[in-house]
Design an enzyme around this catalytic site. Structure first.
Site, PDB file in Angstrom:
ATOM      1  N   ASP A  29       0.853  -1.193   0.000  1.00  0.00           N
ATOM      2  CA  ASP A  29       0.000   0.000   0.000  1.00  0.00           C
ATOM      3  C   ASP A  29       0.891   1.246   0.000  1.00  0.00           C
ATOM      4  O   ASP A  29       1.918   1.300   0.682  1.00  0.00           O
ATOM      5  CB  ASP A  29      -0.914  -0.020   1.232  1.00  0.00           C
ATOM      6  CG  ASP A  29      -2.070   0.956   1.101  1.00  0.00           C
ATOM      7  OD1 ASP A  29      -3.217   0.490   0.955  1.00  0.00           O
ATOM      8  OD2 ASP A  29      -1.836   2.189   1.127  1.00  0.00           O
ATOM      9  N   HIS A  99     -10.107  -5.212  -3.332  1.00  0.00           N
ATOM     10  CA  HIS A  99      -8.783  -5.518  -2.781  1.00  0.00           C
ATOM     11  C   HIS A  99      -8.934  -5.943  -1.337  1.00  0.00           C
ATOM     12  O   HIS A  99      -9.724  -5.375  -0.588  1.00  0.00           O
ATOM     13  CB  HIS A  99      -7.856  -4.303  -2.884  1.00  0.00           C
ATOM     14  CG  HIS A  99      -8.476  -3.008  -2.459  1.00  0.00           C
ATOM     15  ND1 HIS A  99      -9.331  -2.293  -3.278  1.00  0.00           N
ATOM     16  CD2 HIS A  99      -8.411  -2.315  -1.301  1.00  0.00           C
ATOM     17  CE1 HIS A  99      -9.732  -1.215  -2.653  1.00  0.00           C
ATOM     18  NE2 HIS A  99      -9.204  -1.191  -1.444  1.00  0.00           N
ATOM     19  N   LEU A 100      -8.140  -6.936  -0.980  1.00  0.00           N
ATOM     20  CA  LEU A 100      -8.012  -7.305   0.428  1.00  0.00           C
ATOM     21  C   LEU A 100      -6.844  -6.516   0.983  1.00  0.00           C
ATOM     22  O   LEU A 100      -5.734  -6.585   0.438  1.00  0.00           O
ATOM     23  CB  LEU A 100      -7.695  -8.800   0.578  1.00  0.00           C
ATOM     24  CG  LEU A 100      -8.815  -9.810   0.497  1.00  0.00           C
ATOM     25  CD1 LEU A 100      -8.203 -11.216   0.667  1.00  0.00           C
ATOM     26  CD2 LEU A 100      -9.852  -9.572   1.589  1.00  0.00           C
ATOM     27  N   HIS A 101      -7.081  -5.795   2.071  1.00  0.00           N
ATOM     28  CA  HIS A 101      -5.971  -5.202   2.815  1.00  0.00           C
ATOM     29  C   HIS A 101      -5.411  -6.295   3.723  1.00  0.00           C
ATOM     30  O   HIS A 101      -6.163  -6.887   4.520  1.00  0.00           O
ATOM     31  CB  HIS A 101      -6.466  -4.066   3.718  1.00  0.00           C
ATOM     32  CG  HIS A 101      -6.984  -2.859   3.007  1.00  0.00           C
ATOM     33  ND1 HIS A 101      -6.237  -1.713   2.826  1.00  0.00           N
ATOM     34  CD2 HIS A 101      -8.197  -2.599   2.455  1.00  0.00           C
ATOM     35  CE1 HIS A 101      -6.956  -0.805   2.196  1.00  0.00           C
ATOM     36  NE2 HIS A 101      -8.162  -1.309   1.966  1.00  0.00           N
TER      37      HIS A 101
HETATM   38  P1  5GP Z   1      -9.713   1.471   0.121  1.00  0.00           P
HETATM   39  O1  5GP Z   1      -9.758   2.828   0.798  1.00  0.00           O
HETATM   40  O2  5GP Z   1     -10.385   1.527  -1.231  1.00  0.00           O
HETATM   41  O3  5GP Z   1     -10.182   0.339   0.971  1.00  0.00           O
HETATM   42  O4  5GP Z   1      -8.180   1.181  -0.119  1.00  0.00           O
HETATM   43  C1  5GP Z   1      -7.450   1.771  -1.139  1.00  0.00           C
HETATM   44  C2  5GP Z   1      -6.003   1.697  -0.746  1.00  0.00           C
HETATM   45  O5  5GP Z   1      -5.214   1.951  -1.885  1.00  0.00           O
HETATM   46  C3  5GP Z   1      -5.588   2.734   0.309  1.00  0.00           C
HETATM   47  O6  5GP Z   1      -5.082   2.058   1.452  1.00  0.00           O
HETATM   48  C4  5GP Z   1      -4.535   3.582  -0.401  1.00  0.00           C
HETATM   49  O7  5GP Z   1      -3.472   3.950   0.460  1.00  0.00           O
HETATM   50  C5  5GP Z   1      -4.078   2.670  -1.506  1.00  0.00           C
HETATM   51  N1  5GP Z   1      -3.625   3.365  -2.702  1.00  0.00           N
HETATM   52  C6  5GP Z   1      -4.233   4.421  -3.311  1.00  0.00           C
HETATM   53  N2  5GP Z   1      -3.556   4.767  -4.419  1.00  0.00           N
HETATM   54  C7  5GP Z   1      -2.498   3.902  -4.504  1.00  0.00           C
HETATM   55  C8  5GP Z   1      -1.432   3.762  -5.452  1.00  0.00           C
HETATM   56  O8  5GP Z   1      -1.313   4.489  -6.442  1.00  0.00           O
HETATM   57  N3  5GP Z   1      -0.529   2.783  -5.218  1.00  0.00           N
HETATM   58  C9  5GP Z   1      -0.627   1.943  -4.128  1.00  0.00           C
HETATM   59  N4  5GP Z   1       0.329   1.008  -3.984  1.00  0.00           N
HETATM   60  N5  5GP Z   1      -1.627   2.052  -3.229  1.00  0.00           N
HETATM   61  C10 5GP Z   1      -2.548   3.011  -3.419  1.00  0.00           C
END
Ligand code: 5GP
Ligand code: ZN
Length: 113
Positions: A29, A99-101
């Site tokens: 991330d 996505h799985l965190h």
């Molecule tokens: P969500 O908020 O949708 O559950 O998680 C999205 C995740 O993607 C966030 O934790 C954010 O930090 C990560 N993220 C956003 N843009 C990018 C990127 O360009 N590259 C990477 N590696 N992670 C990203």
């Protein structure tokens, strides 16, 4: 389609990849919320958890298999790790490609904020 994670799958945008096979990609991330914070995604575009069809059932299993392998490889499997998939805005989803965190390396709070 203008999807950030599809661009990462296509290697149009760089990412620190930690796992890849024909169906799944995992990368660090950009804004880690724990010492280990990896995103495990299907290469297939699926916007949210609600868009997972029955045809995707084995693919979702592959996400968990990859997450388990990464947790073991990172040495956090025994101590513990958290797998989270946010669905839609109130849950905090900001990238609309599932996505799985994989979060680990520190004590996790419950309930999550
Ligand atoms: P969500 O908020 O949708 O559950 O998680 C999205 C995740 O993607 C966030 O934790 C954010 O930090 C990560 N993220 C956003 N843009 C990018 C990127 O360009 N590259 C990477 N590696 N992670 C990203
Ligand atoms: Zn996508």
């Amino acid at each position: 389609m203008d999807c950030l994670f599809c661009k990462i799958v296509k290697k149009d945008i760089p990412a620190k990849i930690v796992f890849e096979n024909d169906k799944v990609l995992a990368f660090e991330d950009l804004t880690p919320q724990a010492p280990v914070h990896i995103l495990v995604i299907p290469k297939k575009h699926i916007a949210t958890s609600l868009d997972i069809s029955r045809e995707d059932n084995s693919l979702i299993g592959e996400l968990y298999q990859a997450a388990n392998a990464i947790a073991k490889e990172k040495g956090v499997a025994e101590k513990g790790f958290r797998l989270v998939m946010n669905c839609n805005r109130e849950a905090g989803q900001t990238v609309f490609h599932i996505h799985l965190h994989l979060l680990a390396g520190r004590a996790m709070n419950w309930p999550p904020g």
